[in-house]
Scaffold this motif. Structure first.
Motif, PDB file in Angstrom:
ATOM      1  N   GLN A  25      -8.868 -35.921   5.494  1.00  0.00           N
ATOM      2  CA  GLN A  25      -8.078 -35.299   4.433  1.00  0.00           C
ATOM      3  C   GLN A  25      -8.316 -33.789   4.393  1.00  0.00           C
ATOM      4  O   GLN A  25      -7.394 -33.008   4.125  1.00  0.00           O
ATOM      5  CB  GLN A  25      -8.420 -35.913   3.085  1.00  0.00           C
ATOM      6  CG  GLN A  25      -7.559 -35.409   1.932  1.00  0.00           C
ATOM      7  CD  GLN A  25      -6.095 -35.753   2.103  1.00  0.00           C
ATOM      8  OE1 GLN A  25      -5.755 -36.884   2.449  1.00  0.00           O
ATOM      9  NE2 GLN A  25      -5.212 -34.787   1.873  1.00  0.00           N
ATOM     10  N   GLU A  28      -6.011 -32.078   6.820  1.00  0.00           N
ATOM     11  CA  GLU A  28      -4.628 -32.040   6.333  1.00  0.00           C
ATOM     12  C   GLU A  28      -4.453 -30.981   5.252  1.00  0.00           C
ATOM     13  O   GLU A  28      -3.469 -30.240   5.234  1.00  0.00           O
ATOM     14  CB  GLU A  28      -4.228 -33.422   5.798  1.00  0.00           C
ATOM     15  CG  GLU A  28      -4.126 -34.494   6.873  1.00  0.00           C
ATOM     16  CD  GLU A  28      -3.656 -35.826   6.307  1.00  0.00           C
ATOM     17  OE1 GLU A  28      -3.099 -35.828   5.188  1.00  0.00           O
ATOM     18  OE2 GLU A  28      -3.867 -36.851   6.975  1.00  0.00           O
ATOM     19  N   ASP A  29      -5.439 -30.897   4.347  1.00  0.00           N
ATOM     20  CA  ASP A  29      -5.366 -29.903   3.281  1.00  0.00           C
ATOM     21  C   ASP A  29      -5.463 -28.490   3.853  1.00  0.00           C
ATOM     22  O   ASP A  29      -4.735 -27.584   3.421  1.00  0.00           O
ATOM     23  CB  ASP A  29      -6.488 -30.132   2.266  1.00  0.00           C
ATOM     24  CG  ASP A  29      -6.309 -31.432   1.484  1.00  0.00           C
ATOM     25  OD1 ASP A  29      -5.175 -31.962   1.463  1.00  0.00           O
ATOM     26  OD2 ASP A  29      -7.299 -31.919   0.914  1.00  0.00           O
TER      27      ASP A  29
END
Length: 251
Positions: A25, A28-29
């Motif tokens: 994650q 992706e961030d």
């Protein structure tokens, strides 16, 4: 040796060096953040050897768009720089990376370069920059602001006093931004730990460079506070947070 210019088009292939797992994650961030900041002049370069092995990286951006509490008109600001292996830290690779930022700054007719440094494993020590011609121009707490300028008429960069922002945060607060991909994991761990201790931890995401510049900590993109007191200014583990909680809750 080769230097790769990371772009939104090749980021998933090249990664961001400090986070390589594109399924995380945090990656992706960081990618979403990177795509927006790339349009604002952000640069990320990765140094590789002849076997395509990553050696180090540097991330830099025009200082008015930097996600740190600095005031530096017409300078290029270095967000992060890192050479991974200790055995590679005396071979001039850091200078190669800094030179990338200098070339970009001169191409854009800027006055110079600047960078925040501090002792510790998560932010670059000032030694490499001093060897490259940087000089300290400001200091606040354990953070130093260094600059190398070729336009001697330009005003020196300076730090913005982040302590003035701290008193407005009552209770427990955690502020973070996606500039650092490891913040996401830390926020998740701290939220879960806070629930274990029945602590109401208010989490705020920093969405703009201006918010980071006027945040309550020197790092700009991570702040843990309680009742106006800054407890940590960079991502931490759940274990570290438990130790902080035990100490704070005794008061």
């Amino acid at each position: 040796m080769q230097i790769v210019n990371v772009t939104p088009q090749n980021a998933q292939e090249e990664t961001f060096f400090c986070i390589k797992d594109i399924k995380r994650q945090g990656f992706e961030d960081k990618l979403k953040w990177f795509e927006k900041q790339y349009k604002e002049g952000l640069n990320l370069r990765i140094l590789k050897d002849g076997n395509d092995k990553m050696i180090g990286f540097i991330e830099f951006i025009p200082a008015p768009k930097a996600w740190r509490p600095i005031d530096a008109n017409n300078f290029m600001f270095i967000h992060c720089m890192y050479v991974y292996s200790k055995k590679d830290r005396s071979k001039g690779y850091g200078s190669m990376l800094i030179n990338e930022a200098e070339k970009e700054a001169k191409k854009n007719k800027m006055a110079g370069l600047c960078v925040m440094t501090s002792k510790g494993s998560w932010l670059t020590n000032k030694t490499i920059f001093e060897k490259y011609g940087f000089a300290e121009v400001d200091k606040r707490g354990r953070f130093e602001l260094l600059s190398k300028k070729w336009d001697q008429d330009a005003l020196n960069p300076k730090l913005i006093d982040w302590t003035t922002q701290q008193k407005k945060y009552k209770g427990w607060h955690l502020l973070y931004a996606d500039q650092c991909p490891w913040n996401e994991k830390s926020v998740f761990n701290l939220l879960n730990t806070a629930m274990d201790y029945d602590i109401d931890l208010k989490v705020t995401k920093i969405n703009t460079a201006e918010e980071a510049k006027n945040g309550p900590s020197g790092f700009g993109v991570f702040s843990l506070l309680r009742d106006g007191k800054l407890l940590e200014d960079h991502y931490i583990s759940a274990t570290r947070f438990r130790n902080i909680l035990k100490k704070e809750l005794k008061k």
